[in-house]
Design a protein around this motif. Structure first.
Motif, mmCIF file in Angstrom:
data_model
loop_
_atom_site.group_PDB
_atom_site.id
_atom_site.type_symbol
_atom_site.label_atom_id
_atom_site.label_comp_id
_atom_site.label_asym_id
_atom_site.label_seq_id
_atom_site.Cartn_x
_atom_site.Cartn_y
_atom_site.Cartn_z
ATOM 1 N N ASP A 30 0.837 -1.334 -0.043
ATOM 2 C CA ASP A 30 -0.036 0.130 -0.150
ATOM 3 C C ASP A 30 0.661 1.168 0.011
ATOM 4 O O ASP A 30 0.225 2.374 0.182
ATOM 5 N N LEU A 31 2.104 1.180 0.010
ATOM 6 C CA LEU A 31 3.131 2.321 -0.108
ATOM 7 C C LEU A 31 3.366 2.681 -1.400
ATOM 8 O O LEU A 31 3.403 1.994 -2.343
ATOM 9 N N ALA A 32 3.350 4.108 -1.736
ATOM 10 C CA ALA A 32 3.910 4.588 -2.971
ATOM 11 C C ALA A 32 5.044 5.344 -2.717
ATOM 12 O O ALA A 32 5.548 5.722 -1.742
ATOM 13 N N GLY A 33 5.744 5.607 -3.760
ATOM 14 C CA GLY A 33 7.098 6.117 -3.856
ATOM 15 C C GLY A 33 7.027 7.677 -3.275
ATOM 16 O O GLY A 33 8.063 8.068 -2.550
ATOM 17 N N ASP A 34 6.249 8.382 -3.530
ATOM 18 C CA ASP A 34 5.739 9.521 -3.087
ATOM 19 C C ASP A 34 5.605 9.548 -1.532
ATOM 20 O O ASP A 34 6.074 10.502 -0.738
ATOM 21 N N ASP A 35 5.196 8.542 -0.837
ATOM 22 C CA ASP A 35 5.139 8.276 0.616
ATOM 23 C C ASP A 35 6.431 8.303 1.264
ATOM 24 O O ASP A 35 6.855 9.080 2.130
ATOM 25 N N LEU A 36 7.250 7.630 0.366
ATOM 26 C CA LEU A 36 8.529 7.320 1.036
ATOM 27 C C LEU A 36 9.573 8.847 1.084
ATOM 28 O O LEU A 36 10.169 9.044 1.755
ATOM 29 N N LEU A 37 9.447 9.560 -0.227
ATOM 30 C CA LEU A 37 9.904 10.809 -0.251
ATOM 31 C C LEU A 37 9.407 11.666 0.642
ATOM 32 O O LEU A 37 10.478 12.324 1.531
ATOM 33 N N GLN A 38 8.231 11.790 1.147
ATOM 34 C CA GLN A 38 7.520 12.635 2.148
ATOM 35 C C GLN A 38 8.288 12.456 3.229
ATOM 36 O O GLN A 38 8.509 13.372 4.137
ATOM 37 N N LEU A 39 8.455 11.348 3.737
ATOM 38 C CA LEU A 39 8.859 10.622 5.125
ATOM 39 C C LEU A 39 10.222 11.379 5.145
ATOM 40 O O LEU A 39 10.651 11.498 6.108
ATOM 41 N N ILE A 98 11.922 13.377 3.554
ATOM 42 C CA ILE A 98 12.032 14.956 3.540
ATOM 43 C C ILE A 98 11.619 15.383 4.984
ATOM 44 O O ILE A 98 12.293 16.302 5.519
ATOM 45 N N GLY A 99 10.655 14.806 5.538
ATOM 46 C CA GLY A 99 10.287 14.924 6.684
ATOM 47 C C GLY A 99 11.421 14.742 7.807
ATOM 48 O O GLY A 99 11.763 15.867 8.786
ATOM 49 N N ILE A 100 12.169 13.826 7.726
ATOM 50 C CA ILE A 100 13.202 13.572 8.594
ATOM 51 C C ILE A 100 14.331 14.673 8.541
ATOM 52 O O ILE A 100 14.919 15.271 9.479
ATOM 53 N N ALA A 101 14.738 14.738 7.119
ATOM 54 C CA ALA A 101 15.505 15.692 6.831
ATOM 55 C C ALA A 101 15.517 17.442 7.633
ATOM 56 O O ALA A 101 16.150 17.997 8.190
ATOM 57 N N LEU A 102 14.117 17.710 7.361
ATOM 58 C CA LEU A 102 13.523 19.167 7.809
ATOM 59 C C LEU A 102 13.622 19.304 9.251
ATOM 60 O O LEU A 102 13.976 20.165 9.884
ATOM 61 N N SER A 103 12.939 18.156 10.024
ATOM 62 C CA SER A 103 12.849 18.059 11.410
ATOM 63 C C SER A 103 14.143 17.978 12.242
ATOM 64 O O SER A 103 14.388 18.373 13.247
ATOM 65 N N THR A 104 15.190 17.582 11.392
ATOM 66 C CA THR A 104 16.469 17.176 12.252
ATOM 67 C C THR A 104 17.703 18.246 11.762
ATOM 68 O O THR A 104 18.767 18.067 12.247
ATOM 69 N N ALA A 105 17.320 19.256 11.101
ATOM 70 C CA ALA A 105 18.277 20.138 10.319
ATOM 71 C C ALA A 105 18.690 21.042 11.575
ATOM 72 O O ALA A 105 17.908 21.461 12.402
ATOM 73 N N GLY A 106 20.022 20.803 11.876
ATOM 74 C CA GLY A 106 20.756 21.787 12.622
ATOM 75 C C GLY A 106 20.560 21.418 14.182
ATOM 76 O O GLY A 106 21.484 21.864 14.880
ATOM 77 N N SER A 107 19.595 20.460 14.630
ATOM 78 C CA SER A 107 19.600 20.166 16.023
ATOM 79 C C SER A 107 19.649 18.863 16.403
ATOM 80 O O SER A 107 19.160 18.334 17.639
ATOM 81 N N ALA A 108 19.733 18.120 15.224
ATOM 82 C CA ALA A 108 19.675 16.565 15.800
ATOM 83 C C ALA A 108 20.769 15.993 16.510
ATOM 84 O O ALA A 108 21.908 16.335 16.217
ATOM 85 N N ARG A 109 20.442 15.099 17.448
ATOM 86 C CA ARG A 109 21.558 14.402 18.221
ATOM 87 C C ARG A 109 22.195 13.477 17.347
ATOM 88 O O ARG A 109 21.617 13.232 16.244
ATOM 89 N N ALA A 110 23.391 13.132 17.657
ATOM 90 C CA ALA A 110 24.145 12.235 16.607
ATOM 91 C C ALA A 110 23.432 10.981 16.424
ATOM 92 O O ALA A 110 22.783 10.180 17.345
ATOM 93 N N GLY A 111 23.157 10.470 15.298
ATOM 94 C CA GLY A 111 22.816 9.284 14.689
ATOM 95 C C GLY A 111 21.146 9.378 14.670
ATOM 96 O O GLY A 111 20.424 8.459 14.257
ATOM 97 N N LEU A 130 18.268 6.882 12.712
ATOM 98 C CA LEU A 130 17.468 6.160 13.613
ATOM 99 C C LEU A 130 16.140 6.198 13.142
ATOM 100 O O LEU A 130 15.409 5.225 12.887
ATOM 101 N N LEU A 131 15.673 7.408 12.739
ATOM 102 C CA LEU A 131 14.276 7.610 12.301
ATOM 103 C C LEU A 131 14.056 7.005 10.851
ATOM 104 O O LEU A 131 12.953 6.629 10.669
ATOM 105 N N LEU A 132 15.090 7.023 10.183
ATOM 106 C CA LEU A 132 15.030 6.250 8.821
ATOM 107 C C LEU A 132 14.952 4.738 9.068
ATOM 108 O O LEU A 132 14.382 4.160 8.167
ATOM 109 N N ASP A 133 15.488 4.352 10.125
ATOM 110 C CA ASP A 133 15.270 2.770 10.406
ATOM 111 C C ASP A 133 13.947 2.541 10.815
ATOM 112 O O ASP A 133 13.445 1.490 10.241
#
Length: 199
Positions: free
Chosen positions: A152-161, A163-176, A180-183
């Motif tokens: 039930d997944l589409a390629g666009d679902d994965l891209l949005q997820l 990109i969301g990880i990238a934007l939400s962890t920009a500049g303030s993410a703890r190491a790893g 971990l979120l991608l895992d």
């Protein structure tokens, strides 16, 4: 003919020099923009490329033209990796490896990768988002056909997820944290935790 005249490159030699200078500038810009963001010094880019500012502006008349060239170069790198992975034996590992590469792409320039995805197709010569979507869809579909990824997944679902990880962890993410979120995303894709290949 003087010795000085004999040393002046003409024809194909000049074209080769120009091509190499452009490649050096794009490679240097990738590094500098990744370190300092899209507002980084163009003089520093020229310095790292080993050319003068005039050479930079002959190839790229403004910052936008250079940013576009860097984005196009990054996407070509992602596309080449996707093509290699589509020919690999393990569909799950291929999808995971490409998504990790895409996460790194989306996190460059201080988390602005998601915004860069909407760069105009006219300047790039192709639809940036569509091209990346095609890569994600191809790798996901291959895993779905082998029964190892949710249907039930589409390629666009994965891209949005991602990109969301990238934007939400920009500049303030703890190491790893981004990895971990991608895992967790990959666990959801496959419906169960997978054994990770750690560096």
């Amino acid at each position: 003919m003087t010795n000085r005249q004999a040393r002046i490159p003409v024809g194909p030699a000049r074209r080769t020099d120009a091509r190499l200078n452009r490649e050096r500038l794009v490679a240097a810009a990738r590094e500098v923009f990744a370190e300092a963001g899209p507002g980084a010094s163009l003089n520093e880019i020229a310095r790292r490329a080993g050319v003068g500012p005039g050479t930079l502006y002959r190839h790229f008349p403004n910052r936008s033209a250079l940013l576009t060239a860097v984005l196009a170069d990054r996407i070509e790198t992602l596309h080449a990796r996707a093509e290699q992975l589509l020919a690999s034996e393990d569909a799950d590992d291929a999808l995971e490896e490409w998504l990790r590469a895409f996460l790194a792409h989306a996190r460059v320039n201080q988390g602005m990768g998601g915004a860069l995805l909407v760069e105009s197709a006219g300047e790039l010569g192709f639809d940036c988002h569509r091209r990346i979507l095609d890569m994600a869809t191809g790798l996901l579909t291959r895993a779905q056909r082998r029964g190892t990824a949710r249907a039930d997944l589409a390629g666009d679902d994965l891209l949005q997820l991602v990109i969301g990880i990238a934007l939400s962890t920009a500049g303030s993410a703890r190491a790893g944290q981004p990895e971990l979120l991608l895992d967790l995303v990959l666990d959801a894709v496959h419906g169960a935790p997978r054994r990770r290949k750690r560096p």
